[in-house]
Design a protein around this motif. Structure first.
Motif, PDB file in Angstrom:
ATOM      1  N   PRO A 108       3.084  11.805   0.065  1.00 48.53           N
ATOM      2  CA  PRO A 108       3.274  12.786   1.270  1.00 48.53           C
ATOM      3  C   PRO A 108       2.217  13.937   1.122  1.00 48.53           C
ATOM      4  N   GLY A 109       1.556  14.269   2.119  1.00 42.42           N
ATOM      5  CA  GLY A 109       0.709  15.224   1.821  1.00 42.42           C
ATOM      6  C   GLY A 109      -0.831  14.906   1.356  1.00 42.42           C
ATOM      7  N   GLY A 110      -0.945  13.830   0.828  1.00 44.57           N
ATOM      8  CA  GLY A 110      -2.030  13.222   0.074  1.00 44.57           C
ATOM      9  C   GLY A 110      -3.106  12.715   1.223  1.00 44.57           C
ATOM     10  N   THR A 111      -4.303  12.606   0.603  1.00 45.78           N
ATOM     11  CA  THR A 111      -5.444  12.160   1.481  1.00 45.78           C
ATOM     12  C   THR A 111      -6.010  10.572   1.509  1.00 45.78           C
ATOM     13  N   LEU A 112      -5.334  10.206   0.312  1.00 46.71           N
ATOM     14  CA  LEU A 112      -5.825   8.664   0.076  1.00 46.71           C
ATOM     15  C   LEU A 112      -4.962   7.724   0.031  1.00 46.71           C
ATOM     16  N   TRP A 113      -4.770   6.379   0.421  1.00 49.37           N
ATOM     17  CA  TRP A 113      -4.082   5.376   0.295  1.00 49.37           C
ATOM     18  C   TRP A 113      -4.451   4.472  -1.015  1.00 49.37           C
ATOM     19  N   HIS A 114      -3.238   3.944  -1.452  1.00 52.58           N
ATOM     20  CA  HIS A 114      -3.614   3.187  -2.756  1.00 52.58           C
ATOM     21  C   HIS A 114      -2.682   1.989  -2.731  1.00 52.58           C
ATOM     22  N   ARG A 115      -3.225   0.861  -3.621  1.00 50.67           N
ATOM     23  CA  ARG A 115      -2.424  -0.303  -3.806  1.00 50.67           C
ATOM     24  C   ARG A 115      -1.631   0.119  -4.855  1.00 50.67           C
ATOM     25  N   ALA A 116      -0.220  -0.537  -4.878  1.00 53.59           N
ATOM     26  CA  ALA A 116       1.112  -0.300  -5.569  1.00 53.59           C
ATOM     27  C   ALA A 116       0.448  -0.160  -7.105  1.00 53.59           C
ATOM     28  N   ASP A 117      -0.340  -1.046  -7.364  1.00 55.76           N
ATOM     29  CA  ASP A 117      -0.627  -0.946  -8.967  1.00 55.76           C
ATOM     30  C   ASP A 117      -1.723   0.259  -9.418  1.00 55.76           C
ATOM     31  N   CYS A 118      -2.105   0.973  -8.408  1.00 50.09           N
ATOM     32  CA  CYS A 118      -3.012   2.136  -8.748  1.00 50.09           C
ATOM     33  C   CYS A 118      -2.236   3.240  -9.847  1.00 50.09           C
TER      34      CYS A 118
ATOM     35  N   VAL B 249      -0.754   5.222  10.619  1.00 50.84           N
ATOM     36  CA  VAL B 249      -1.510   6.285   9.864  1.00 50.84           C
ATOM     37  C   VAL B 249      -2.975   5.907   9.336  1.00 50.84           C
ATOM     38  N   LEU B 250      -3.273   4.545   8.989  1.00 48.19           N
ATOM     39  CA  LEU B 250      -4.216   3.892   8.488  1.00 48.19           C
ATOM     40  C   LEU B 250      -5.317   4.081   9.749  1.00 48.19           C
ATOM     41  N   ALA B 251      -4.788   3.484  10.777  1.00 51.25           N
ATOM     42  CA  ALA B 251      -5.702   3.299  12.047  1.00 51.25           C
ATOM     43  C   ALA B 251      -6.022   4.688  12.554  1.00 51.25           C
ATOM     44  N   GLY B 252      -5.209   5.763  12.351  1.00 50.64           N
ATOM     45  CA  GLY B 252      -5.475   7.190  12.928  1.00 50.64           C
ATOM     46  C   GLY B 252      -6.758   7.579  12.014  1.00 50.64           C
ATOM     47  N   GLY B 253      -6.929   7.235  10.823  1.00 54.17           N
ATOM     48  CA  GLY B 253      -8.019   7.754   9.993  1.00 54.17           C
ATOM     49  C   GLY B 253      -7.669   9.034   9.291  1.00 54.17           C
ATOM     50  N   ASP B 254      -6.205   9.179   9.054  1.00 52.72           N
ATOM     51  CA  ASP B 254      -5.854  10.387   8.318  1.00 52.72           C
ATOM     52  C   ASP B 254      -6.122  10.160   6.891  1.00 52.72           C
ATOM     53  N   LEU B 255      -6.099   8.897   6.246  1.00 54.90           N
ATOM     54  CA  LEU B 255      -6.184   8.614   4.816  1.00 54.90           C
ATOM     55  C   LEU B 255      -7.295   7.782   4.519  1.00 54.90           C
ATOM     56  N   ALA B 256      -8.065   7.940   3.417  1.00 55.78           N
ATOM     57  CA  ALA B 256      -9.229   7.166   2.976  1.00 55.78           C
ATOM     58  C   ALA B 256      -8.373   6.306   1.920  1.00 55.78           C
ATOM     59  N   PRO B 257      -9.453   5.398   1.664  1.00 56.74           N
ATOM     60  CA  PRO B 257      -9.165   4.602   0.595  1.00 56.74           C
ATOM     61  C   PRO B 257      -9.322   5.140  -0.738  1.00 56.74           C
ATOM     62  N   CYS B 258      -8.658   5.024  -1.860  1.00 57.95           N
ATOM     63  CA  CYS B 258      -8.561   5.230  -3.149  1.00 57.95           C
ATOM     64  C   CYS B 258      -9.975   4.786  -3.895  1.00 57.95           C
ATOM     65  N   PRO B 259     -10.702   5.666  -4.417  1.00 57.79           N
ATOM     66  CA  PRO B 259     -11.831   5.451  -5.199  1.00 57.79           C
ATOM     67  C   PRO B 259     -11.602   4.744  -6.315  1.00 57.79           C
ATOM     68  N   ILE B 260     -10.124   4.924  -7.025  1.00 60.78           N
ATOM     69  CA  ILE B 260      -9.893   4.287  -8.069  1.00 60.78           C
ATOM     70  C   ILE B 260      -9.647   2.699  -7.952  1.00 60.78           C
TER      71      ILE B 260
ATOM     72  N   LEU C 110       0.791  -1.069  -0.014  1.00 61.25           N
ATOM     73  CA  LEU C 110      -0.024   0.070  -0.018  1.00 61.25           C
ATOM     74  C   LEU C 110       0.942   1.160  -0.039  1.00 61.25           C
ATOM     75  N   LEU C 111       0.410   2.131  -0.852  1.00 62.07           N
ATOM     76  CA  LEU C 111       1.345   3.309  -0.862  1.00 62.07           C
ATOM     77  C   LEU C 111       0.553   4.630  -0.638  1.00 62.07           C
ATOM     78  N   MET C 112       1.198   5.815  -0.125  1.00 63.20           N
ATOM     79  CA  MET C 112       0.671   7.006  -0.188  1.00 63.20           C
ATOM     80  C   MET C 112       1.566   8.118  -0.781  1.00 63.20           C
TER      81      MET C 112
END
Length: 177
Positions: A113-123, A139-150, A109-111
């Motif tokens: 820096p400064g973004g609001t989404l987390w992605h799979r590596a092939d995104c 960071v994921l547990a803290g809820g700072d990032l949302a899953p990527c809609p793509i 899983l990748l993000m």
């Protein structure tokens, strides 16, 4: 892809602008004819032959221009989506002809820096970006990032819990010295 869609949109836009201009001219002619007549029975032919059809053309033009504008926006969205998901190996090659190294492999899983989404590596949003970093489970547990809609990473893609960066301090164990 873009030119085929735009070939269908542009005639609609041109027809809308032509209908608008013709309707405006008819309305002006009707107004001019009515303004020269004193009696209502002599004004009716101008209303029937110029003003009413002119108003109808203006309404038709508004419909055509709205439809053409929406179709043009849809064509642009399709083009951008096509660019976003195009993942040809030739596109990943750099200018000097060498292929870019993949950022991550597997279920990483990748993000950004400064973004609001987390992605799979092939995104496609993070593939090939050197600034993409592995996602920290805290960071994921803290809820700072949302899953990527793509790429829609799922909870099963979550990375394992990372060990804490700081070792526990032995002096705080409550032993009196």
């Amino acid at each position: 892809m873009r030119t085929a869609r735009l070939r269908n949109v542009r005639p609609v836009l041109w027809a809308g602008w032509a209908a608008l201009a013709t309707g405006a001219v008819l309305c002006v002619l009707g107004w001019y004819g009515i303004s020269g007549e004193r009696y209502a029975e002599r004004q009716l032919p101008y209303l029937a032959s110029c003003t009413v059809p002119g108003a109808a053309l203006i309404i038709a033009a508004a419909v055509l221009l709205a439809h053409g504008g929406n179709a043009l926006a849809a064509a642009r969205v399709e083009e951008l989506y096509g660019l976003l998901v195009a993942a040809d190996p030739e596109d990943a090659a750099s200018a000097d002809g060498t292929a870019a190294a993949p950022v991550a492999v597997g279920g990483d899983l990748l993000m950004v820096p400064g973004g609001t989404l987390w992605h799979r590596a092939d995104c496609p949003l993070v593939a090939g970006k050197p600034e993409a970093l592995p996602v920290d489970s805290r960071v994921l547990a803290g809820g700072d990032l949302a899953p990527c809609p793509i790429c829609e990473p799922t909870a099963s893609d979550d990375p394992p819990d990372d060990p804490p960066d700081v070792a526990p301090d032995d002096s705080s164990s409550g032993a009196a010295g």
